[in-house]
Scaffold this motif. Structure first.
Motif, PDB file in Angstrom:
ATOM      1  N   LEU A  96       0.817  -1.211   0.000  1.00 58.48           N
ATOM      2  CA  LEU A  96       0.000   0.000   0.000  1.00 58.48           C
ATOM      3  C   LEU A  96       0.854   1.266   0.000  1.00 58.48           C
ATOM      4  N   ALA A  97       1.879   1.289   0.831  1.00 56.86           N
ATOM      5  CA  ALA A  97       2.757   2.465   0.932  1.00 56.86           C
ATOM      6  C   ALA A  97       3.863   2.154   1.934  1.00 56.86           C
ATOM      7  N   ALA A  98       4.912   2.933   1.873  1.00 53.05           N
ATOM      8  CA  ALA A  98       5.903   2.939   2.943  1.00 53.05           C
ATOM      9  C   ALA A  98       5.463   4.013   3.933  1.00 53.05           C
ATOM     10  N   GLU A  99       5.139   3.597   5.150  1.00 49.71           N
ATOM     11  CA  GLU A  99       4.634   4.554   6.145  1.00 49.71           C
ATOM     12  C   GLU A  99       5.755   4.976   7.084  1.00 49.71           C
ATOM     13  N   GLU A 100       5.907   6.276   7.221  1.00 56.58           N
ATOM     14  CA  GLU A 100       6.884   6.840   8.147  1.00 56.58           C
ATOM     15  C   GLU A 100       6.141   7.590   9.240  1.00 56.58           C
ATOM     16  N   ILE A 101       6.235   7.103  10.466  1.00 56.87           N
ATOM     17  CA  ILE A 101       5.581   7.758  11.605  1.00 56.87           C
ATOM     18  C   ILE A 101       6.508   8.844  12.139  1.00 56.87           C
ATOM     19  N   THR A 102       6.022  10.065  12.146  1.00 57.02           N
ATOM     20  CA  THR A 102       6.829  11.196  12.615  1.00 57.02           C
ATOM     21  C   THR A 102       6.456  11.640  14.019  1.00 57.02           C
ATOM     22  N   HIS A 103       5.292  11.213  14.482  1.00 58.16           N
ATOM     23  CA  HIS A 103       4.824  11.582  15.831  1.00 58.16           C
ATOM     24  C   HIS A 103       3.883  10.501  16.315  1.00 58.16           C
ATOM     25  N   LEU A 104       4.094  10.026  17.545  1.00 57.75           N
ATOM     26  CA  LEU A 104       3.195   9.045  18.143  1.00 57.75           C
ATOM     27  C   LEU A 104       3.108   9.318  19.631  1.00 57.75           C
ATOM     28  N   TYR A 105       1.924   9.702  20.084  1.00 59.43           N
ATOM     29  CA  TYR A 105       1.694  10.004  21.496  1.00 59.43           C
ATOM     30  C   TYR A 105       0.616   9.080  22.013  1.00 59.43           C
ATOM     31  N   LEU A 106       0.989   8.217  22.978  1.00 57.41           N
ATOM     32  CA  LEU A 106       0.054   7.229  23.504  1.00 57.41           C
ATOM     33  C   LEU A 106       0.114   7.221  25.027  1.00 57.41           C
ATOM     34  N   PRO A 107      -0.583   8.160  25.652  1.00 60.70           N
ATOM     35  CA  PRO A 107      -0.610   8.204  27.120  1.00 60.70           C
ATOM     36  C   PRO A 107      -1.567   7.142  27.671  1.00 60.70           C
ATOM     37  N   ASN A 108      -1.617   7.013  28.984  1.00 61.30           N
ATOM     38  CA  ASN A 108      -2.560   6.069  29.601  1.00 61.30           C
ATOM     39  C   ASN A 108      -3.998   6.418  29.262  1.00 61.30           C
ATOM     40  N   GLU A 109      -4.273   7.700  29.156  1.00 57.26           N
ATOM     41  CA  GLU A 109      -5.605   8.153  28.764  1.00 57.26           C
ATOM     42  C   GLU A 109      -5.681   8.145  27.236  1.00 57.26           C
ATOM     43  N   LYS A 110      -6.316   7.101  26.688  1.00 56.43           N
ATOM     44  CA  LYS A 110      -6.298   6.907  25.243  1.00 56.43           C
ATOM     45  C   LYS A 110      -7.045   7.990  24.483  1.00 56.43           C
ATOM     46  N   ALA A 111      -7.880   8.734  25.159  1.00 56.30           N
ATOM     47  CA  ALA A 111      -8.601   9.822  24.506  1.00 56.30           C
ATOM     48  C   ALA A 111      -7.661  10.928  24.054  1.00 56.30           C
ATOM     49  N   GLN A 112      -6.417  10.903  24.530  1.00 58.17           N
ATOM     50  CA  GLN A 112      -5.427  11.906  24.139  1.00 58.17           C
ATOM     51  C   GLN A 112      -4.444  11.374  23.087  1.00 58.17           C
ATOM     52  N   PHE A 113      -4.696  10.175  22.588  1.00 60.92           N
ATOM     53  CA  PHE A 113      -3.822   9.565  21.582  1.00 60.92           C
ATOM     54  C   PHE A 113      -3.735  10.434  20.332  1.00 60.92           C
ATOM     55  N   SER A 114      -2.542  10.460  19.750  1.00 65.62           N
ATOM     56  CA  SER A 114      -2.375  11.138  18.463  1.00 65.62           C
ATOM     57  C   SER A 114      -1.213  10.510  17.705  1.00 65.62           C
ATOM     58  N   ILE A 115      -1.331  10.527  16.391  1.00 66.91           N
ATOM     59  CA  ILE A 115      -0.293   9.987  15.524  1.00 66.91           C
ATOM     60  C   ILE A 115      -0.217  10.838  14.258  1.00 66.91           C
ATOM     61  N   LYS A 116       0.994  11.041  13.767  1.00 65.01           N
ATOM     62  CA  LYS A 116       1.200  11.772  12.521  1.00 65.01           C
ATOM     63  C   LYS A 116       2.288  11.060  11.719  1.00 65.01           C
ATOM     64  N   GLY A 117       2.247  11.250  10.408  1.00 64.74           N
ATOM     65  CA  GLY A 117       3.277  10.634   9.590  1.00 64.74           C
ATOM     66  C   GLY A 117       3.054  10.905   8.119  1.00 64.74           C
ATOM     67  N   LYS A 118       3.747  10.136   7.294  1.00 64.31           N
ATOM     68  CA  LYS A 118       3.617  10.309   5.847  1.00 64.31           C
ATOM     69  C   LYS A 118       3.559   8.944   5.172  1.00 64.31           C
ATOM     70  N   TRP A 119       2.883   8.905   4.049  1.00 69.34           N
ATOM     71  CA  TRP A 119       2.826   7.709   3.212  1.00 69.34           C
ATOM     72  C   TRP A 119       3.666   7.966   1.968  1.00 69.34           C
ATOM     73  N   ILE A 120       4.696   7.184   1.795  1.00 72.42           N
ATOM     74  CA  ILE A 120       5.629   7.342   0.688  1.00 72.42           C
ATOM     75  C   ILE A 120       5.297   6.309  -0.386  1.00 72.42           C
ATOM     76  N   HIS A 121       5.200   6.766  -1.625  1.00 73.63           N
ATOM     77  CA  HIS A 121       4.848   5.895  -2.754  1.00 73.63           C
ATOM     78  C   HIS A 121       3.493   5.217  -2.514  1.00 73.63           C
ATOM     79  N   SER A 122       2.520   5.995  -2.092  1.00 73.59           N
ATOM     80  CA  SER A 122       1.158   5.473  -1.908  1.00 73.59           C
ATOM     81  C   SER A 122       0.647   4.880  -3.216  1.00 73.59           C
ATOM     82  N   ILE A 123       0.113   3.663  -3.160  1.00 76.26           N
ATOM     83  CA  ILE A 123      -0.385   3.019  -4.364  1.00 76.26           C
ATOM     84  C   ILE A 123      -1.596   3.768  -4.918  1.00 76.26           C
TER      85      ILE A 123
END
Length: 227
Positions: A96-123
């Motif tokens: 599907l793509a090469a995924e590069e995660i640039t930010h991943l925040y996973l605290p105990n309180e999952k309602a504050q979860f966040s993730i950012k990144g890029k998809w390289i060579h997305s099909i």
């Protein structure tokens, strides 16, 4: 288990009866880029761009839930963060793509979860570039966004929405994404339609785990008989 420990050959198996490729206990069917190109084009022509995007997003979402559930059952992960990072590995291994995660925040309180990144060579972006000569005002990586949403939702046990922020298909330099819990996006009813026809997440995961167990036991008995 950490995401960096994954190897492509160890996650695939072969059905001992018919030789079908398997991921955990799920049978795989392999289709190339031309197939996906025709599917996306026909859906858009038959249903319009908005409905086609919604269907592809739901397809991706279901796939993400399946992959995350299977990976959780295959290995003893050191943390949910490692399982989330394994999702990037799977996107590359499934083409599907090469995924590069640039930010991943996973605290105990999952309602504050966040993730950012890029998809390289997305099909999906690649297909759009091949068949279209104009840029859109929205992203085209619907399967990727849907799969990332389903994968994170299954890992965390809460509804997560991953949205494409920039996309080559709309003239941007790269495809980037951001994911947060669904309620954190404050979306309209129309934007929530990707989730409207889906079964509840706990029920979906429980059903998949039952299917995995049944199929695994069947394959185990078959191998014992063959040997």
């Amino acid at each position: 288990m950490q995401a960096s420990d994954l190897r492509g050959t160890e996650i695939l198996d072969i059905d001992p009866n018919y030789g079908f490729p398997l991921f955990n206990s799920f049978r795989l069917a392999i289709f190339g880029l031309p197939f996906l190109e025709v599917l996306m084009s026909d859906l858009k022509e038959a249903l319009g761009g908005a409905h086609a995007s919604r269907i592809l997003s739901r397809l991706g979402y279901r796939s993400g839930v399946v992959v995350a559930t299977a990976l959780r059952n295959l290995y003893n992960w050191t943390s949910d963060e490692e399982l989330l990072r394994a999702g990037a590995f799977m996107k590359a291994k499934t083409g599907l793509a090469a995924e590069e995660i640039t930010h991943l925040y996973l605290p105990n309180e999952k309602a504050q979860f966040s993730i950012k990144g890029k998809w390289i060579h997305s099909i999906e972006a690649q297909i759009y570039q091949q068949v279209a000569d104009v840029s859109l005002n929205h992203g085209v990586c619907n399967i990727l966004a849907g799969q990332a949403s389903g994968f994170a939702s299954a890992v965390l046990g809460v509804d997560v929405l991953v949205r494409e922020i920039t996309c080559i298909g709309k003239g941007d330099k790269e495809c980037t994404f951001e994911g947060r819990p669904l309620n954190d996006w404050h979306l309209s009813e129309n934007e929530l339609q990707i989730f409207s026809a889906l079964p509840s997440l706990p029920e979906e995961i429980a059903k998949l785990e039952d299917e995995l167990s049944i199929t695994y036991n069947r394959l185990l008995k078959t191998r014992q008989f063959v040997n």
